[in-house]
Write an enzyme that holds these catalytic residues in place. Structure first.
Site, short mmCIF file in Angstrom:
data_model
loop_
_atom_site.label_atom_id
_atom_site.label_comp_id
_atom_site.label_asym_id
_atom_site.label_seq_id
_atom_site.Cartn_x
_atom_site.Cartn_y
_atom_site.Cartn_z
N ARG A 83 76.48 48.27 21.10
CA ARG A 83 77.02 47.90 22.42
C ARG A 83 77.21 49.07 23.08
NH1 ARG A 83 81.91 46.52 22.39
NH2 ARG A 83 81.87 45.56 20.33
N ASP A 202 70.23 44.15 46.43
CA ASP A 202 69.68 43.30 45.43
C ASP A 202 68.21 43.68 45.85
OD1 ASP A 202 68.36 41.49 44.04
OD2 ASP A 202 70.07 40.41 43.67
N LYS A 227 62.76 38.72 36.69
CA LYS A 227 61.54 38.35 37.84
C LYS A 227 60.53 39.34 37.72
CE LYS A 227 65.06 35.59 38.49
NZ LYS A 227 66.03 35.70 39.61
#
Ligand SMILES: *Cc1c(COP(=O)(O)O)cnc(C)c1O
Length: 406
Positions: A83, A202, A227
């Site tokens: 983590r 973005d 994407k």
């Protein structure tokens, strides 16, 4: 050299590439994050699936954990725990930062996990107010509108940003080209209007191949890596490219909230980056061609294709958009985008369904808008499929078509 410092050396090399002459984007795409491989006698990047890492020196571990708690800088030496950071994921982060031209990048389990970490990082300093420009991706809009993470949003247009800023504004957020309308904003002008408030752009649609927002003043560059960066529709991920100071805060949030990218996903995303420039340029050429053909088709009311280009097209039909979706045979009717194959979806039904209908239409997302993510197929095959599907849409809804013509 003992074995601990030998592994320290290998891991640190992933992140700290020796300084050298700047390289072109296409070169970085295949080499960044991999510069240490040949010296290690490797060609493909290793996948490190360890969740934890042995250390016989817990005094040293305590010091490394204290250092991380203070700044969020990646711990020196070998990894500590999955983590906190992972060597395979670090390769992807290094490569993406290089492509976006930032100091650092921090990867997350998805684009939404990345945006959540940014909002939490700002809210934790007391700056809960966000100024944002519509349209945004539907779930980003929803996260802000619903205030799910305790933020409060003011929606405005780019010209209204300066007036919308308040003393507690912690973030300004834009997408360009925006999902799903492909509306573009002038990042330089927006960054200027933000003053000292961090601007998040973005960059999922443009990718660093077409636009590097950090060069125009965006402090944070966000990607749904799901994407174009992944590019094959088989991996979920998100990433924020930014300066090292902000990256430290994002790593601390990631450590505390757990939205980590899995190492296998990190591997796939790094592999995806190597073909990113080739994929984006090829799909963009096809998209530009299809946009011209759509604009000339009488069944199409409007085509939105960005000035900067890209592989996304938005278009409005005179007929029933649902019949167009039902009519495709080669193109896949599915949400998401940026894959090697062409996808089409109806934003008002799917990607932007969660946005209030009135707000959605106000942001330019008409009920007749379709969003096409152009892949790597042959342009004639794609056009043949689109033409057939448009025919289905036009004949299935003659009343509405007649109304539109009037
Ligand atoms: C898909 C998308 C997101 C969300 O990313 P996930 O990886 O699905 O969480 C954010 N922004 C844009 C522009 C997107 O298209």
């Amino acid at each position: 050299m003992d074995s601990a410092s030998a592994s320290t050396h290998a891991y640190d090399d992933v992140r700290r590439t020796p300084s050298r002459a700047p390289r072109a984007l296409a070169t970085e795409a295949v080499h960044a994050g991999r510069d240490d491989l040949a010296r290690q006698g490797l060609h493909a990047p290793p996948i490190d699936l360890s969740t934890t890492y042995p250390s016989f020196d817990s005094r040293a571990e305590a010091a490394r954990i204290d250092a991380f708690a203070a700044t969020g800088a990646e711990p020196e030496g070998p990894p500590v725990y999955g983590r906190l950071g992972n060597p395979t994921v670090a390769r992807f982060e290094t490569a993406l930062a290089r492509l976006e031209g930032t100091d650092s990048a921090v990867a997350f389990a998805s684009g939404m996990a990345a945006l959540s970490a940014v909002l939490l990082a700002r809210a934790s300093t007391g700056l809960r107010h966000v100024v944002a420009v519509r349209p945004l991706y539907g779930c980003s809009d929803h996260l802000l509108t619903a205030g799910l993470l305790g933020s409060e949003v003011t929606w405005t247009d780019p010209a209204g940003i300066a007036d919308a800023l308040r003393p507690d504004t912690g973030l300004v957020m834009v997408e360009t080209p925006a999902n799903p309308t492909l509306a573009e904003v002038d990042l330089r002008a927006v960054a200027h209007a933000c003053g000292s408030v961090p601007l998040l752009a973005d960059n999922t649609f443009a990718t660093p191949v077409l636009q590097r927002p950090a060069e125009r003043g965006a402090r944070l560059v966000l990607h749904s890596a799901t994407k174009y960066l992944g590019g094959h529709g088989d991996v979920l991920g998100g990433v924020v490219a930014c300066d090292e100071e902000f990256a430290g805060r994002l790593r601390q949030i990631r450590f505390a909230t757990g939205g980590v990218l899995h190492p296998l996903a990190g591997y796939l995303l790094l592999r995806g980056l190597s073909t990113l420039p080739v994929r984006v340029r090829a799909a963009s050429a096809t998209a530009a061609d299809l946009a011209r053909r759509l604009a000339a088709d009488p069944r199409v009311a409007r085509v939105h294709y960005p000035r900067i280009g890209g592989a996304m097209i938005a278009f409005e039909v005179h007929g029933d958009p649902h019949e167009v979706i039902a009519g495709v045979r080669l193109i896949t009717p599915a949400v998401s985008l940026g894959s090697v194959d062409t996808l089409i979806q109806h934003p008002a039904s799917i990607s932007h369904r969660i946005v209030d209908a009135q707000e959605r239409r106000g942001a330019g997302v008409s009920d007749r808008l379709l969003r096409l993510s152009v892949g790597l197929e042959d342009v004639e095959d794609l056009w043949g499929d689109l033409r057939g599907a448009l025919g289905a849409g036009a004949t299935a809804d003659p009343v509405e078509r007649g109304a539109a013509v009037v």
